[in-house]
Design a protein around this motif. Structure first.
Motif, short mmCIF file in Angstrom:
data_model
loop_
_atom_site.label_atom_id
_atom_site.label_comp_id
_atom_site.label_asym_id
_atom_site.label_seq_id
_atom_site.Cartn_x
_atom_site.Cartn_y
_atom_site.Cartn_z
N ASN A 56 104.22 -89.07 34.61
CA ASN A 56 103.28 -90.05 35.15
C ASN A 56 103.94 -90.91 36.23
O ASN A 56 103.32 -91.20 37.26
CB ASN A 56 102.73 -90.93 34.03
CG ASN A 56 101.54 -91.73 34.48
OD1 ASN A 56 100.60 -91.19 35.06
ND2 ASN A 56 101.57 -93.02 34.24
N ALA A 59 104.11 -88.85 39.37
CA ALA A 59 102.79 -88.67 39.97
C ALA A 59 102.38 -89.93 40.74
O ALA A 59 101.93 -89.84 41.89
CB ALA A 59 101.75 -88.35 38.89
N GLN A 64 99.67 -90.07 43.64
CA GLN A 64 98.60 -89.46 42.85
C GLN A 64 98.07 -90.46 41.83
O GLN A 64 98.70 -91.46 41.53
CB GLN A 64 99.12 -88.22 42.12
CG GLN A 64 99.55 -87.11 43.04
CD GLN A 64 98.38 -86.49 43.79
OE1 GLN A 64 97.34 -86.24 43.22
NE2 GLN A 64 98.57 -86.26 45.07
N TYR A 107 97.95 -83.43 40.07
CA TYR A 107 99.30 -83.71 40.59
C TYR A 107 100.07 -82.41 40.79
O TYR A 107 100.69 -82.21 41.84
CB TYR A 107 100.06 -84.64 39.65
CG TYR A 107 101.52 -84.74 39.97
CD1 TYR A 107 101.96 -85.35 41.16
CD2 TYR A 107 102.48 -84.22 39.12
CE1 TYR A 107 103.31 -85.43 41.46
CE2 TYR A 107 103.83 -84.30 39.42
CZ TYR A 107 104.24 -84.90 40.58
OH TYR A 107 105.58 -84.98 40.89
N ASP A 118 108.40 -79.94 40.63
CA ASP A 118 108.35 -80.91 39.54
C ASP A 118 108.71 -80.14 38.28
O ASP A 118 108.17 -79.05 38.04
CB ASP A 118 106.96 -81.53 39.40
CG ASP A 118 106.97 -82.65 38.37
OD1 ASP A 118 107.05 -83.82 38.79
OD2 ASP A 118 106.92 -82.36 37.15
#
Length: 131
Positions: A56, A59, A64, A107, A118
């Motif tokens: 998170n 992102a 995002q 994302y 990622d």
């Protein structure tokens, strides 16, 4: 007096450090308590919960949408329906799960399209499976 202040401060810090993932780890632990045939995967809960938080953060840093609200909704649903967490037929949390996965997918797709990497995405799809 110093001992009381230090102890209170230490407890407050411990609460802040563990408070973020305690719900995640509790729900994850309940899912792990199911038999192998009742769950999709056995998860290392502290690692999984930390990965969700880091995902998170990355992102949001990439511009995002935050997936925290959808993840909390997912956790809240399973916390409220913990008696059904081992029931593979239970669909009461499907909407919350889909919302969380869709957020992660947005994302991961952006990362893939940008040719970036990622650790929780593979070819535009999230690797973090909700329990």
């Amino acid at each position: 007096m110093r001992v009381v202040v230090w102890t209170a401060g230490l407890l407050a810090v411990m609460g802040l450090v563990t408070g973020c993932s305690s719900k995640c780890e509790a729900v994850c632990g309940e899912a792990n308590a199911c038999t192998v045939s009742e769950r999709a995967v056995d998860v290392d809960c502290p690692e999984y919960c930390a990965d969700v938080e880091k995902f998170n953060e990355r992102a949001v840093a990439a511009g995002q949408q935050s997936c925290d609200a959808s993840f909390q909704k997912h956790l809240d649903c399973w916390e409220s329906n913990s008696k059904s967490i081992c029931d593979a037929e239970f669909a009461g949390c499907a909407e919350a799960q889909t919302e969380f996965v869709d957020c992660m997918t947005a994302y991961c797709a952006a990362v893939f399209e940008a040719g970036k990497f990622d650790p929780n995405c593979l070819k535009g799809e999230p690797l973090l499976a909700p329990f």
